[in-house]
Design an enzyme around this catalytic site. Structure first.
Site, PDB file in Angstrom:
ATOM      1  N   GLU A 113      40.111  46.630  33.495  1.00  0.00           N
ATOM      2  CA  GLU A 113      38.749  45.795  34.199  1.00  0.00           C
ATOM      3  C   GLU A 113      37.397  46.687  34.384  1.00  0.00           C
ATOM      4  OE1 GLU A 113      41.565  46.772  36.163  1.00  0.00           O
ATOM      5  OE2 GLU A 113      41.866  44.846  37.161  1.00  0.00           O
ATOM      6  N   GLY A 158      44.334  43.195  37.274  1.00  0.00           N
ATOM      7  CA  GLY A 158      45.427  42.473  38.452  1.00  0.00           C
ATOM      8  C   GLY A 158      46.906  42.368  38.876  1.00  0.00           C
TER       9      GLY A 158
HETATM   10  C1  LIG Z   1      37.093  40.537  45.181  1.00  0.00           C
HETATM   11  C2  LIG Z   1      37.089  39.505  44.529  1.00  0.00           C
HETATM   12  C3  LIG Z   1      38.560  40.181  43.732  1.00  0.00           C
HETATM   13  C4  LIG Z   1      38.957  40.141  42.081  1.00  0.00           C
HETATM   14  C5  LIG Z   1      40.285  40.656  41.911  1.00  0.00           C
HETATM   15  C6  LIG Z   1      40.377  41.102  40.974  1.00  0.00           C
HETATM   16  C7  LIG Z   1      41.217  41.136  40.096  1.00  0.00           C
HETATM   17  C8  LIG Z   1      41.548  42.659  39.434  1.00  0.00           C
HETATM   18  O1  LIG Z   1      41.516  43.568  39.269  1.00  0.00           O
HETATM   19  C9  LIG Z   1      40.879  41.141  37.996  1.00  0.00           C
HETATM   20  C10 LIG Z   1      41.314  41.290  36.564  1.00  0.00           C
HETATM   21  O2  LIG Z   1      42.739  41.243  36.718  1.00  0.00           O
HETATM   22  S1  LIG Z   1      40.535  41.094  35.217  1.00  0.00           S
HETATM   23  C11 LIG Z   1      41.493  40.756  34.092  1.00  0.00           C
HETATM   24  C12 LIG Z   1      41.726  42.264  33.436  1.00  0.00           C
HETATM   25  N1  LIG Z   1      43.279  41.485  32.866  1.00  0.00           N
HETATM   26  C13 LIG Z   1      42.391  42.206  31.346  1.00  0.00           C
HETATM   27  O3  LIG Z   1      41.799  42.467  30.901  1.00  0.00           O
HETATM   28  C14 LIG Z   1      43.700  41.708  30.306  1.00  0.00           C
HETATM   29  C15 LIG Z   1      43.310  41.157  29.478  1.00  0.00           C
HETATM   30  N2  LIG Z   1      44.194  40.113  28.496  1.00  0.00           N
HETATM   31  C16 LIG Z   1      44.848  41.005  27.538  1.00  0.00           C
HETATM   32  O4  LIG Z   1      44.758  42.415  26.905  1.00  0.00           O
HETATM   33  C17 LIG Z   1      44.954  40.303  26.152  1.00  0.00           C
HETATM   34  O5  LIG Z   1      45.158  38.709  25.987  1.00  0.00           O
HETATM   35  C18 LIG Z   1      47.014  40.604  26.167  1.00  0.00           C
HETATM   36  C19 LIG Z   1      47.218  41.415  26.310  1.00  0.00           C
HETATM   37  C20 LIG Z   1      47.700  40.191  27.901  1.00  0.00           C
HETATM   38  C21 LIG Z   1      47.883  39.300  25.175  1.00  0.00           C
HETATM   39  O6  LIG Z   1      47.299  39.689  23.944  1.00  0.00           O
HETATM   40  P1  LIG Z   1      47.769  38.455  23.276  1.00  0.00           P
HETATM   41  O7  LIG Z   1      49.320  38.611  22.920  1.00  0.00           O
HETATM   42  O8  LIG Z   1      47.451  39.802  21.607  1.00  0.00           O
HETATM   43  O9  LIG Z   1      47.422  37.423  23.116  1.00  0.00           O
HETATM   44  P2  LIG Z   1      45.282  37.080  23.282  1.00  0.00           P
HETATM   45  O10 LIG Z   1      45.433  36.649  22.093  1.00  0.00           O
HETATM   46  O11 LIG Z   1      44.963  38.249  23.396  1.00  0.00           O
HETATM   47  O12 LIG Z   1      45.402  36.163  24.563  1.00  0.00           O
HETATM   48  C22 LIG Z   1      46.343  34.459  24.603  1.00  0.00           C
HETATM   49  C23 LIG Z   1      45.897  33.949  24.623  1.00  0.00           C
HETATM   50  O13 LIG Z   1      45.097  34.224  27.254  1.00  0.00           O
HETATM   51  C24 LIG Z   1      44.089  34.436  26.823  1.00  0.00           C
HETATM   52  N3  LIG Z   1      44.384  35.532  28.108  1.00  0.00           N
HETATM   53  C25 LIG Z   1      44.479  36.559  27.765  1.00  0.00           C
HETATM   54  N4  LIG Z   1      44.363  37.490  29.103  1.00  0.00           N
HETATM   55  C26 LIG Z   1      43.736  36.796  29.941  1.00  0.00           C
HETATM   56  C27 LIG Z   1      43.535  36.466  31.103  1.00  0.00           C
HETATM   57  N5  LIG Z   1      43.330  37.589  31.689  1.00  0.00           N
HETATM   58  N6  LIG Z   1      42.143  35.623  31.498  1.00  0.00           N
HETATM   59  C28 LIG Z   1      41.812  34.988  30.789  1.00  0.00           C
HETATM   60  N7  LIG Z   1      42.734  34.293  30.047  1.00  0.00           N
HETATM   61  C29 LIG Z   1      43.743  35.638  29.529  1.00  0.00           C
HETATM   62  C30 LIG Z   1      42.901  34.892  25.731  1.00  0.00           C
HETATM   63  O14 LIG Z   1      41.707  33.892  25.958  1.00  0.00           O
HETATM   64  C31 LIG Z   1      43.978  33.554  25.163  1.00  0.00           C
HETATM   65  O15 LIG Z   1      43.451  32.124  24.685  1.00  0.00           O
HETATM   66  P3  LIG Z   1      43.424  31.612  23.172  1.00  0.00           P
HETATM   67  O16 LIG Z   1      43.190  30.691  24.583  1.00  0.00           O
HETATM   68  O17 LIG Z   1      44.590  31.185  23.037  1.00  0.00           O
HETATM   69  O18 LIG Z   1      42.009  32.226  22.632  1.00  0.00           O
END
Ligand SMILES: CCCCCCC[C@H](O)CC(=O)SCCNC(=O)CCNC(=O)[C@H](O)C(C)(C)COP(=O)([O-])OP(=O)([O-])OC[C@H]1O[C@@H](n2cnc3c(N)ncnc32)[C@H](O)[C@@H]1OP(=O)([O-])[O-]
Length: 709
Positions: A113, A90
């Site tokens: 995603e 997002g």
């Molecule tokens: C019709 C309906 C409409 C819906 C709209 C849809 C929108 C969209 O298309 C959907 C999305 O974006 S889906 C999303 C797409 N995005 C992704 O897939 C990205 C997923 N995230 C990553 O790839 C990695 O976490 C980062 C690169 C952001 C940071 O890496 P790093 O520096 O090694 O750090 P780390 O250790 O990895 O994380 C640190 C802390 O943050 C937490 N957390 C992180 N992201 C989170 C999130 N999105 N959420 C929540 N929490 C999230 C993580 O759990 C951890 O928590 P803890 O309690 O400390 O353990």
């Protein structure tokens, strides 16, 4: 400048509060006549990690993302995204709704995603293809891969890349574009550039996604949504994106993949019964490491260490092995460096025949042959050679780490590090905490694993630890199914349909059937130690299947000998073909033991193989060999080819329903009373008795606090 610009920080994810903040701030900025342009940037130097995944499980609150991004795009003042560190999911969709994008040179961008079982549903599947064209958009959206700022610039996803301050560069750009027409900058207005062979491109992509993740729904839905961008006007494409997202959103696969995201992070938060935890135990710094043994495992481990910037002293006992190890390690480092366009760090590794050269290293990883006597002699020698505070680690797939520690002068500094072959590729590292391993030692091994790019899981010291302890029973079931009437192809097909990358018999052929043969010989299950009074199909009071032993006796060792459970073109061949000789071999075998073959369904194959894994997982939890079901699942997802979209054996059991798993295990155990591992575990029974609580509560039902961790 402050009169013309309105800068608003975002937090890492687009939570309800952040969406509210952006919506309100942008609306104010658009209304404020003093503001001529807007720059969106992140907090603490991070643009945005996407939607808040934790919110997906709750009822939606706060302003929705899609209208928020539309309002930004439709605005009459230029909005520039200043992308620092990351724009993911997002976050990138938000940036695509802005009129311009500036990225820092070190930023990563992507639409991951699909890895969460979803698709970019905030207009990402419609805007990105309009910007980059279909092939690039398909690649990014169906793989979820992250790209560098430089690649994003090449693809036209960002307008500028800066080595300096991205926010300042965005401000500069914003000031320079005030007054220019915005219509051409609104991606939703663009026509999607189409490749000549549109059908061919999509056909090819569907083949690829189905091969990469068998049975996964999200990559197919991603491709369909991009196809809508090719064929439909923006607004209809958006409807299609929403419909596909709704289907994925409610699917078990999305839940499983999101569970994996958090379980992977939870595995790093280890704890021991003595109160030591990931956040209160300080890891030691590791600058130099020794690797003993340059076989397949040692080579991969040495490569991982060097790539992580750790100087390595690699030791072998004979010149010939040292030479071939040196050539192999250098080759791997050179190939990797070439791929990444950098110089191979060959100066960081020394090859030697002398253990004495290990006297100054911070840590040693022993990777010699899986033989207790040999490992003990190496560890005794290491005690003499290494400095007193050096950590001693063993790469073992199942030997007793405490027994090894007992021959050293420093049991608290001994820990197991079970790498998976090939060690420089496979993501899993089991860190085996012996009863005497100190918190600092465990913390160092866990942190080192992370530095090597592994998913480190802390496990207890029992035969086979977590992964191989469970694998043995899974393999046993597959062998028993052959005895009862199945063929290797049938078992493999059922498991591959379930989602495993490879069926168990193909994996066995790939690894080499002689490995298990050697282990069974060492365990006294075959050979002169077996009591001739025992029937061939029983050992140690339970059913035993000699089929793999008989195959090895015929020289059928798997791919390496060109024949195993399957037939290959030649020794070392990769293409598995069903072998009619195996079919007759199985028929003769059944005849000899008076077994009448019965028809075995796909359901039985999957249930027996997969439920027995979970059943043993429950026993592992009861024995305190793993701290949480998430840890067991991560071992299987990252080390054993378990399909990620099914979450792991424990998550899968919870999804199927614990009562169903119990009932099916009871059924199979009634049919096979001589297979004790089909008998439901006490913890499974207790959980069903407690009305199958959610996984986070399973721990409360473990009565015997007997943790080995
Ligand atoms: C019709 C309906 C409409 C819906 C709209 C849809 C929108 C969209 O298309 C959907 C999305 O974006 S889906 C999303 C797409 N995005 C992704 O897939 C990205 C997923 N995230 C990553 O790839 C990695 O976490 C980062 C690169 C952001 C940071 O890496 P790093 O520096 O090694 O750090 P780390 O250790 O990895 O994380 C640190 C802390 O943050 C937490 N957390 C992180 N992201 C989170 C999130 N999105 N959420 C929540 N929490 C999230 C993580 O759990 C951890 O928590 P803890 O309690 O400390 O353990």
């Amino acid at each position: 400048c402050s009169d013309e610009l309105f800068i608003r920080p975002l937090s890492l994810v687009l939570s309800a509060a952040v969406r509210k903040g952006i919506t309100e701030a942008v609306a104010r900025a658009f209304k404020d006549t003093r503001v001529k342009a807007v720059v969106l940037c992140g907090e603490n130097g991070k643009f945005c990690g996407g939607a808040d995944i934790r919110e997906f499980a709750k009822a939606m609150s706060g302003p929705p993302l899609v209208p928020m991004i539309h309002a930004i795009e439709a605005g009459e003042k230029p909005v520039v995204a200043a992308i620092e560190e990351m724009a993911l999911g997002g976050g990138l969709e938000l940036a695509l709704g802005c009129h311009y994008r500036v990225a820092h040179a070190k930023a990563r961008l992507g639409l991951p995603e699909v890895t969460l079982g979803l698709l970019p549903a905030a207009g990402g599947t419609q805007r990105l293809p309009r910007l980059t064209g279909i092939p690039a958009a398909l690649d990014l959206i169906t793989t979820g891969r992250h790209i560098s700022a430089q690649e994003a610039l090449k693809l036209g996803i960002v307008d500028r890349v800066t080595e300096g301050n991205a926010v300042e560069a965005a401000v500069e750009l914003a000031l320079s574009v005030v007054g220019r027409p915005l219509a051409p900058r609104r991606l939703s207005n663009h026509a999607t550039p189409l490749p000549a062979d549109l059908d061919g491109v999509f056909e090819e992509v569907l083949v690829q996604v189905k091969r990469r993740a068998r049975g996964a729904m999200a990559p197919v839905a991603c491709a369909k949504a991009v196809r809508a961008a090719a064929e439909l006007p923006y607004s209809r494409g958006l409807e299609c994106e929403r419909e596909l997202m709704n289907t994925l959103f409610t699917s078990g696969q999305a839940r499983a993949l999101q569970y994996c995201f958090f379980a992977q992070r939870a595995a790093g938060k280890w704890s021991l019964p003595n109160g030591a935890r990931w956040d209160n135990s300080r890891p030691r710094a590791v600058h130099t490491a020794g690797v003993i043994g340059l076989g397949t495992m040692g080579r991969g481990i040495a490569v991982c260490l060097v790539k992580a910037g750790i100087s390595v002293v690699a030791v072998e006992t004979e010149e010939k092995q040292l030479d071939s190890g040196r050539r192999a390690v250098r080759g791997m480092l050179e190939r990797d460096a070439k791929r990444r366009g950098v110089t191979a760090p060959l100066h960081m590794i020394t090859f030697t025949l002398s253990m004495q050269q290990l006297r100054d290293v911070d840590l040693v990883i022993e990777a010699v042959f899986e033989d207790m006597a040999l490992k003990k002699s190496v560890f005794a020698e290491l005690s003499r050679v290494c400095r007193p505070n050096a950590l001693l680690c063993t790469n073992t797939s199942g030997l007793d780490v405490d027994e090894l520690a007992s021959v050293t002068d420093r049991p608290p500094l001994v820990v197991g590090m079970h790498f998976f072959a090939p060690a420089h590729v496979m993501k899993l590292l089991e860190v085996i905490c012996g009863p005497r391993s100190s918190p600092e030692t465990v913390a160092t091994a866990m942190t080192l694993g992370k530095r090597l790019g592994k998913v480190s899981v802390a496990v207890g010291n029992c035969p086979g630890f977590v992964g191989n302890r469970m694998l043995k029973l899974y393999l046993d079931q597959a062998h028993f199914l052959l005895e009862e009437g199945a063929s290797p192809e049938q078992v493999d097909q059922a498991l591959e349909e379930f989602g495993f990358a490879l069926g168990i018999f193909k994996v066995a052929d790939l690894s080499g059937l002689d490995i298990g043969w050697r282990v069974r010989k060492a365990a006294g299950l075959i050979g002169p130690d077996v009591d001739p009074k025992f029937p061939s199909r029983h050992r140690q009071g339970r059913r035993y299947c000699p089929l793999p032993d008989l195959l090895c006796e015929q020289g059928r060792l798997g791919q390496k000998s060109g024949r195993g459970w399957y037939l290959y073109d030649s020794a070392g061949g990769k293409e598995a073909r069903p072998d009619p000789a195996i079919s007759s071999f199985l028929q003769e075998y059944r005849l000899r033991y008076g077994i009448s073959a019965r028809r075995i369904t796909e359901q039985e194959v999957v249930e027996r193989c997969v439920f027995v894994l979970a059943n043993e997982g429950f026993r592992i939890l009861e024995d305190g060999m793993a701290a949480a079901p998430e840890d067991i699942d991560m071992v299987y997802v990252f080390g054993y080819g378990w399909p990620r979209h099914r979450g792991g054996p424990m998550f899968h059991a919870a999804q199927v329903g614990l009562a169903t798993v119990l009932q099916r295990l009871e059924f199979y155990h009634r049919q096979n009373p001589d297979i004790p591992h089909l008998q439901p575990s006490t913890l499974l029974r207790r959980l069903v008795g407690a009305r199958s609580p959610p996984m986070q509560q399973w721990k409360q039902h473990i009565r015997s606090i007997n943790s080995q961790l």
